[in-house]
Design a protein around this motif. Structure first.
Motif, short mmCIF file in Angstrom:
data_model
loop_
_atom_site.label_atom_id
_atom_site.label_comp_id
_atom_site.label_asym_id
_atom_site.label_seq_id
_atom_site.Cartn_x
_atom_site.Cartn_y
_atom_site.Cartn_z
N GLY A 68 3.45 30.25 9.77
CA GLY A 68 2.16 30.19 9.32
C GLY A 68 1.37 29.56 10.48
N PHE A 69 0.24 29.43 10.37
CA PHE A 69 -0.77 28.86 11.21
C PHE A 69 -0.74 27.21 11.19
CE2 PHE A 69 -4.31 30.20 8.49
CZ PHE A 69 -5.09 29.08 8.58
N VAL A 70 -1.31 26.77 12.46
CA VAL A 70 -1.72 25.19 12.30
C VAL A 70 -3.04 25.19 12.10
CG1 VAL A 70 -1.58 22.91 13.26
CG2 VAL A 70 0.55 24.64 13.42
N LEU A 71 -3.90 24.58 11.52
CA LEU A 71 -5.29 24.25 11.27
C LEU A 71 -5.90 23.48 12.44
CD1 LEU A 71 -7.66 24.98 9.78
CD2 LEU A 71 -7.49 23.05 8.29
N GLY A 72 -6.76 23.93 13.19
CA GLY A 72 -7.34 23.08 14.22
C GLY A 72 -8.87 22.87 13.92
N GLU A 73 -9.65 22.09 14.73
CA GLU A 73 -10.90 21.72 14.58
C GLU A 73 -11.76 21.75 16.06
OE1 GLU A 73 -11.78 17.95 12.80
OE2 GLU A 73 -10.61 17.09 14.34
N GLY A 74 -12.87 21.76 16.13
CA GLY A 74 -13.61 21.54 17.35
C GLY A 74 -14.71 22.48 17.52
N ALA A 75 -15.05 22.55 18.71
CA ALA A 75 -16.20 23.71 19.15
C ALA A 75 -16.00 24.30 20.37
CB ALA A 75 -17.52 22.97 18.98
N GLY A 76 -16.60 25.58 20.82
CA GLY A 76 -16.69 25.98 22.05
C GLY A 76 -18.09 26.57 22.42
N ALA A 77 -18.70 26.30 23.52
CA ALA A 77 -20.13 26.87 23.81
C ALA A 77 -19.91 27.39 25.15
CB ALA A 77 -21.16 25.59 23.62
N ILE A 78 -20.79 28.72 25.18
CA ILE A 78 -21.03 29.29 26.50
C ILE A 78 -22.38 29.75 26.40
CG2 ILE A 78 -20.53 31.67 27.20
CD1 ILE A 78 -17.83 32.00 25.65
#
Length: 416
Positions: free
Chosen positions: A230-240
């Motif tokens: 299963g996956f591991v939950l992550g958080e954050g943001a990416g901007a382009i």
């Protein structure tokens, strides 16, 4: 009508393995895992007790306390990453025509923590609906691009794309089309998510989507490994920052890459499971190649969706073999989710940034935590296992797929 060219002129990243684009990149190529025990709430009764949280992040280093309190964490993350990208682009905000600058942002869930807290507060009360006046504006998924545009005065197109884990790749493709059709000169795009909450962890656990490898969180995200669970939950943001080529050229901007095209498709199969034969994934990659005007044999690197789920990883690799044929063996395939975890609606943005930086630096980040070969995966594929590989990457594809069968794919190329 001649389509305008679209280029990348700014990047910003706030991730579980680095709070800037440079920190993020350094952690990627060193194979650093962002998974660790959850610190946000008591996990004693939860099946999964770990996630990929941000580290050493204090929002008040970037946003004053009064304003930060009016934003859910997903919107705070969007502000921080977009500010980094705007600074990186060196756009002169006093000179740019703000009527032609848009913000198109991706979020699969939005203000989950805000919703959770307001409902819990109501449940603990006497039944009187005493809700915070900022409840709705903090929760709605479209508030992130709204806040970005309000801060900087950007008056072009402004909205959020919601297609589960494909959301920010969707936003990037929409932004591409807005610029190449002549509607905008510049668009701030990307995505953010902050679902490491009681409701987020509990909900994904209930559907058996998350890894439960509590004894070894840092190795839990293991795409393509036979023991993945299963996956591991992550958080954050990416901007382009995406910009029309002549506009960028005229101001002497640094150009990271050209965004050549994208693709969208639907599995039309199941609420959460991918089609076992990868039919929708085959379609989205073919759509992307056609839209970009790129032949399959020109692709050097694919940053896969690669979530570390038993069904998804196999289906995606089968689709890659189908689309690219014998050339699939010449492609550096990887999954950076092995390090960042799954950032849901922010995944497409973060992984696009990783793809762009792989081109810039000539290094493909590894897929870490791989130990056991899966007999269902073609052993001839180069999955960039456990160690970064040097490679002159001229064309890179990034895949993202979401619950509901949503598939999105974007393709970047080194500028000629």
């Amino acid at each position: 009508m001649e389509l305008k060219r679209v280029v990348v002129t700014g990047l910003g990243a706030l991730t579980p393995i680095g709070n800037t684009k440079d920190e993020f990149w350094d952690a990627l190529i060193s194979g650093k895992s962002g998974a660790a025990p959850i610190t946000y709430f008591d996990t004693e009764k939860f099946k999964t007790k770990f996630a990929c949280e941000l580290k050493n992040f204090n929002v008040e280093d970037f946003i004053n306390r009064k304003d930060a309190r009016k934003m859910d964490r997903f919107a705070q993350y969007a502000m921080v990453a977009s500010d980094e990208a705007i600074v990186d682009s060196k756009l002169d905000l006093e000179k740019v025509n703000k009527l032609r600058v848009g913000v198109i942002w991706g979020a699969g869930i939005g203000g989950l923590e805000t919703f959770q807290q307001e409902v819990l507060n109501f449940a603990d009360g006497d039944g009187t609906p005493r809700f915070n006046p900022f409840f709705i504006p903090k929760m709605i998924a479209d508030i992130a691009p709204g806040n970005i545009s309000i801060k900087h005065g950007f008056m072009g197109p402004n909205y959020t794309t919601v297609s589960a884990c494909a959301s920010s790749a969707n936003a990037i493709f929409d932004s591409l089309n807005m610029i190449r059709l002549g509607h905008c000169d510049v668009i701030v795009t990307g995505g953010s998510e902050a679902a490491v909450t009681i409701a987020g962890m509990g909900g994904f656990n209930a559907m058996h989507a998350l890894s439960t490898r509590n004894e070894s969180p840092e190795t839990a995200s293991r795409p393509f490994d036979a023991t993945r669970d299963g996956f591991v939950l992550g958080e954050g943001a990416g901007a382009i920052i995406l910009e029309e080529y002549e506009h960028a050229k005229a101001r002497g901007a640094k150009i990271y890459a050209e965004l050549l095209g994208g693709g969208l498709s639907s599995d039309a199969h199941h609420m959460t499971a991918p089609h076992p034969d990868g039919i929708g994934v085959i379609a989205v990659m073919k759509n992307c190649l056609e839209n970009a005007g790129i032949k399959p044999e020109e692709v050097d690197h694919i940053n896969t969706h690669g979530t570390s789920t038993p069904l998804g990883d196999v289906a995606e690799l089968k689709a890659i073999s189908e689309v690219f044929g014998d050339h699939a063996q010449n492609i550096n395939i990887n999954s950076t989710k092995s390090m960042t975890g799954h950032l849901l609606g922010a995944a497409g943005a973060i992984e696009s940034i990783a793809s762009i930086l792989a081109m810039e630096h000539g290094i493909v980040p590894p897929t870490i935590n791989h130990k056991v070969v899966d007999e269902n995966i073609d052993p001839k594929l180069n999955l960039t296992l456990n160690k970064a590989q040097k490679r002159d990457v001229k064309v890179v594809m990034s895949n993202t797929f979401g619950f509901g069968g949503h598939n999105a794919c974007v393709l970047f190329k080194k500028l000629d």
